[in-house]
Design a protein around this motif. Structure first.
Motif, PDB file in Angstrom:
ATOM      1  N   HIS A  96       0.769  -1.007  -0.290  1.00  0.00           N
ATOM      2  CA  HIS A  96      -0.378  -0.446  -0.264  1.00  0.00           C
ATOM      3  C   HIS A  96       1.073   1.130  -0.006  1.00  0.00           C
ATOM      4  O   HIS A  96       0.410   2.454  -0.370  1.00  0.00           O
ATOM      5  N   HIS A 135      -2.615  -7.658   7.466  1.00  0.00           N
ATOM      6  CA  HIS A 135      -3.107  -6.177   7.035  1.00  0.00           C
ATOM      7  C   HIS A 135      -4.125  -6.020   8.396  1.00  0.00           C
ATOM      8  O   HIS A 135      -4.021  -6.920   8.909  1.00  0.00           O
ATOM      9  N   VAL A 158      -4.252  -2.082   4.560  1.00  0.00           N
ATOM     10  CA  VAL A 158      -2.885  -1.230   4.824  1.00  0.00           C
ATOM     11  C   VAL A 158      -2.392  -2.327   5.260  1.00  0.00           C
ATOM     12  O   VAL A 158      -2.260  -3.147   6.174  1.00  0.00           O
TER      13      VAL A 158
END
Length: 494
Positions: A96, A135, A158
């Motif tokens: 990300h 994540h 993210v």
């Protein structure tokens, strides 16, 4: 195993007289990595489906091969090979990161940490250990089921480690501090090829630098964090509003009124956006309050009285904050592979005339550039009492006193619009710089929000750089980790 990369420098010059192809690199790794490791050579048919694709297609790295190691020793071997053959590489966790500096890796090796995906919670010790590719979406459910919470960010897609190593901000930061403040230890392969455990008692010099500049020194394969028992039984008020652009001054004045007195349990996020269904340029705002609904409503009553044209106020489990807040925009925001020019800046004060000017500028941009209408410009405000209770010299993170940040995510359709997108980004940032309240002339920005042109003084500050550069020379003397807002690096980017 410690790889003597510095001793191999001369040999690498000889080896790299012949450029390596993807198939050649793949052949080597198939013979030297563990059997469970996976190797993909673009444009192999399964490459995109089986490797971690990047969120941002703008100024993106390119690879001749993607390798998914399964052990720390595999990671060491890949770094050794890349060094010997003078091939740049990146470690990918969540994929990300959006700094334009990532594009300095071309025809490199991707070290995809997708197999480092475990989440382990120790209920009694209030700790959580995660692999390098985990994540936020992977931890919220298990933590909630265990009666625990954590200061997650604002997007579920993210990677937790990528966010943490630069700082880690989010709505529960007012209660628990930065994500890096919850970090207890990391397991990593450094730029010298060493596999080490880093904590306050093991490599304490590097421990300081890992918290705020960690991506400069190696690849983290796992980390252990402190987690916390539920606040307010794991429930929080989520309040989403949409306002007409003409109401922006009152909305920003509301935010300004909380400067220096934001309750720990309260967070503010306000964004400028565009939607034809809402009459063009408009603002959406999100407020999280970790406490009783009536207390949260009392805090936002002035905005209810202001008369938004849309609102949603509910109590939700804390685990759903990333996915449910902002009218559920997370599902759209996490789509990978689009072009984004992203710009940020620290704010040490909320200057309402500046924010009004930003609304007017973005309104003109939306009018002139229809293909930029997926953009948004946000400010986030999280309480800083707990964050500032940690002494500044405790970690490499330099901006504990920032009261807010602005973030422009300028989506655009293809690479032909990159120059125009950058022009908008520069212009927006220049609107904010004069009234940001920064104490230096540098472009002071939270490193994870950096566009990539701010430089190490903007990401890390003059007071942190001497110590950080000493660590760089000690743990990554060959500057292998120099492709993401790095120390001692210069970039030529849009």
């Amino acid at each position: 195993m410690k790889l003597l990369l510095s001793v191999l420098r001369l040999l690498s010059v000889l080896v790299t007289a012949f450029a390596q192809t993807g198939p050649e690199v793949a052949s080597y790794f198939r013979n030297h990595l563990t059997n469970a490791s996976a190797i993909y050579v673009p444009p192999q048919s399964t490459y995109e489906a089986d490797t971690t694709q990047r969120w941002n297609a703008f100024s993106a790295p390119t690879y001749i091969i993607s390798v998914k190691p399964t052990t720390d020793l595999d990671v060491q071997k890949i770094i050794e090979y890349a060094f010997l053959h003078n091939i740049s590489f990146l470690g990918t966790g969540g994929g990300h990161g959006y700094s334009a500096t990532l594009g300095t890796v071309q025809n490199g090796i991707e070290i995809d940490l997708g197999h480092f995906d475990t989440v382990s919670i120790d209920h009694a010790a209030n700790t959580m250990t995660v692999g390098g590719s985990v994540h936020f979406a992977n931890i919220t459910g298990p933590l909630y089921d265990a009666g625990k919470e954590f200061q997650v960010g604002s997007c579920s897609c993210v990677g937790i480690l990528g966010a943490t190593l630069g700082g880690g901000v989010g709505p529960y930061g007012g209660l628990h501090g930065l994500q890096l403040d919850a970090l207890q230890s990391v397991r990593m392969v450094t730029g010298t090829g060493s596999l080490i455990e880093v904590s306050s008692t093991s490599y304490p010099d590097l421990w300081w630098g890992m918290r705020g500049a960690g991506f400069n020194f190696g690849i983290v394969t796992s980390a252990t964090y402190q987690v916390y028992n539920f606040t307010h039984n794991g429930q929080a008020m989520n309040a989403d509003f949409r306002f007409h652009a003409s109401q922006n001054g009152s909305l920003y004045e509301f935010a300004r009124s909380f400067t220096g007195r934001l309750p720990d349990a309260f967070s503010i996020d306000i964004a400028i956006a565009y939607n034809d269904l809402f009459g063009g340029t408009y603002l959406f705002a999100n407020f999280i309050y970790v406490g009783p609904l009536e207390e949260g409503i009392a805090l936002i009553q002035p905005l209810i009285d202001l008369g938004p044209f849309d609102q949603n106020i509910t109590m939700i489990p804390w685990k759903d904050i990333e996915t449910s807040s902002k009218f559920g925009i997370d599902a759209i925001a996490c789509i990978k592979g689009h072009f984004h020019s992203v710009w940020g800046l620290n704010l040490y004060q909320i200057d309402v005339p500046t924010l009004i000017a930003a609304v007017n500028y973005m309104d003109a941009v939306f009018e002139q550039h229809a293909d930029f209408r997926v953009a948004f410009l946000a400010i986030d405000m999280y309480a800083t009492r707990v964050t500032e209770s940690i002494p500044d010299d405790e970690t490499a993170y330099p901006y504990r006193n920032a009261v807010a940040r602005f973030l422009l995510d300028l989506g655009f359709p293809n690479s032909s619009r990159a120059d125009a997108a950058s022009e908008v980004g520069y212009s927006v940032r220049n609107i904010f710089i004069p009234t940001s309240g920064a104490s230096t002339s540098n472009i002071e920005v939270y490193v994870n929000y950096g566009h990539g042109d701010e430089g190490q003084l903007g990401w890390y500050t003059a007071r942190k750089l001497p110590r950080l550069n000493m660590l760089k020379n000690k743990y990554d003397p060959n500057k292998l980790f120099s492709h993401y807002n790095a120390l001692e690096a210069t970039y030529d980017i849009l």
